[in-house]
Design a protein around this motif. Structure first.
Motif, short mmCIF file in Angstrom:
data_model
loop_
_atom_site.label_atom_id
_atom_site.label_comp_id
_atom_site.label_asym_id
_atom_site.label_seq_id
_atom_site.Cartn_x
_atom_site.Cartn_y
_atom_site.Cartn_z
N LEU A 67 -6.36 12.37 -8.18
CA LEU A 67 -6.44 11.01 -8.70
C LEU A 67 -5.53 10.90 -9.92
N VAL A 68 -4.57 9.98 -9.82
CA VAL A 68 -3.56 9.82 -10.86
C VAL A 68 -3.46 8.35 -11.23
N LYS A 69 -3.55 8.06 -12.51
CA LYS A 69 -3.34 6.70 -13.00
C LYS A 69 -1.85 6.51 -13.27
N VAL A 70 -1.32 5.34 -12.91
CA VAL A 70 0.09 5.02 -13.08
C VAL A 70 0.25 4.03 -14.23
N THR A 71 1.13 4.38 -15.16
CA THR A 71 1.50 3.47 -16.24
C THR A 71 3.00 3.25 -16.14
N PRO A 83 10.20 2.90 -13.22
CA PRO A 83 9.90 4.09 -13.99
C PRO A 83 8.42 4.10 -14.37
N ALA A 84 7.79 5.26 -14.28
CA ALA A 84 6.35 5.33 -14.52
C ALA A 84 5.97 6.67 -15.13
N LEU A 85 4.75 6.70 -15.63
CA LEU A 85 4.15 7.89 -16.20
C LEU A 85 2.83 8.14 -15.48
N ALA A 86 2.61 9.37 -15.05
CA ALA A 86 1.38 9.74 -14.35
C ALA A 86 0.41 10.38 -15.33
N GLN A 141 0.81 -1.22 0.00
CA GLN A 141 0.00 0.00 0.00
C GLN A 141 0.85 1.27 0.00
N THR A 142 1.97 1.26 0.70
CA THR A 142 2.77 2.48 0.86
C THR A 142 3.98 2.44 -0.06
N ILE A 143 4.18 3.53 -0.76
CA ILE A 143 5.31 3.68 -1.68
C ILE A 143 5.93 5.06 -1.47
N ASP A 144 7.06 5.27 -2.10
CA ASP A 144 7.59 6.61 -2.32
C ASP A 144 7.39 6.92 -3.79
N ILE A 145 7.11 8.17 -4.09
CA ILE A 145 7.18 8.62 -5.47
C ILE A 145 8.28 9.66 -5.55
N VAL A 146 9.09 9.55 -6.58
CA VAL A 146 10.15 10.52 -6.80
C VAL A 146 9.75 11.31 -8.04
N THR A 147 9.42 12.56 -7.81
CA THR A 147 8.96 13.46 -8.86
C THR A 147 10.01 14.54 -9.09
N ARG A 148 9.78 15.35 -10.11
CA ARG A 148 10.60 16.55 -10.31
C ARG A 148 9.75 17.75 -9.92
N GLY A 149 10.35 18.67 -9.17
CA GLY A 149 9.62 19.85 -8.74
C GLY A 149 9.02 20.59 -9.92
N LEU A 205 1.13 16.47 -6.66
CA LEU A 205 0.23 16.52 -7.81
C LEU A 205 0.68 17.60 -8.80
N ALA A 206 1.08 18.74 -8.28
CA ALA A 206 1.61 19.80 -9.16
C ALA A 206 2.86 19.31 -9.89
N ASN A 207 3.71 18.57 -9.16
CA ASN A 207 4.93 18.04 -9.79
C ASN A 207 4.59 17.06 -10.91
N LEU A 208 3.65 16.14 -10.65
CA LEU A 208 3.28 15.14 -11.67
C LEU A 208 2.55 15.78 -12.84
N THR A 209 1.82 16.84 -12.58
CA THR A 209 1.14 17.55 -13.67
C THR A 209 2.17 18.22 -14.59
N ALA A 210 3.17 18.83 -13.98
CA ALA A 210 4.22 19.51 -14.76
C ALA A 210 5.19 18.54 -15.41
N HIS A 211 5.52 17.46 -14.71
CA HIS A 211 6.51 16.48 -15.17
C HIS A 211 5.95 15.08 -14.90
N PRO A 212 5.19 14.51 -15.84
CA PRO A 212 4.50 13.24 -15.58
C PRO A 212 5.40 12.02 -15.41
#
Length: 144
Positions: free
Chosen positions: A128-132, A88-91, A17-25, A66-73
């Motif tokens: 709500l973000v789908k992960v691919t 590696p994933a795409l949001a 259930q618990t993960i880390d996500i590493v995004t770009r600011g 969410l702002a990070n994933l929107t800017a850098h999926p």
């Protein structure tokens, strides 16, 4: 990914259930790590949240992740419970109301409904973000 490792990762995606996500600011472009929950609905993996972000019925809050994933999926989905793996994933931020309603009304997302007290509020306000999964992790998208 070798078949044994692939099986372990698939099991983690079904049970953990618990993960880390590493995004770009969103503005800085610097790496940002956020601990967060994920959920599996059917064959899809989602990252969701309550509108307030803390499981209360407080007003909606902005989410940096969410702002990070929107800017850098492109991001890293980091399993850390039953297995350790950086994937590696795409949001894809889900904005379609019918898809949001389908996911947020699924039995697997009951926690979010109970915490918020309203499916409608979740559909209107929750992240709500789908992960691919991408690159060498793309086999995880097939027949989860």
């Amino acid at each position: 990914m070798d078949p044994t490792r692939l099986a372990s990762v698939r099991r983690a995606l079904a049970e953990d259930q618990t993960i880390d996500i590493v995004t770009r600011g969103a503005r800085s472009g610097e790496p940002r790590t956020t601990e967060i929950w994920f959920t599996r609905v059917g064959d899809e993996i989602y990252i969701a949240g309550t509108p307030a972000g803390d499981g209360t019925q407080a007003p909606r809050r902005r989410r940096d992740w969410l702002a990070n994933l929107t800017a850098h999926p492109d991001f890293e989905f980091v399993l850390k419970e039953s297995v350790q793996e950086r994937l590696p994933a795409l949001a894809t931020v889900i904005t379609d109301r019918e898809e949001r309603r389908r996911v947020l009304s699924a039995p697997e997302t009951a926690y979010y409904r109970e915490a918020t007290g309203s499916l409608e509020r979740l559909v209107d306000e929750a992240p709500l973000v789908k992960v691919t999964f991408t690159r060498d992790a793309s086999p995880l998208n097939e027949a989860r």
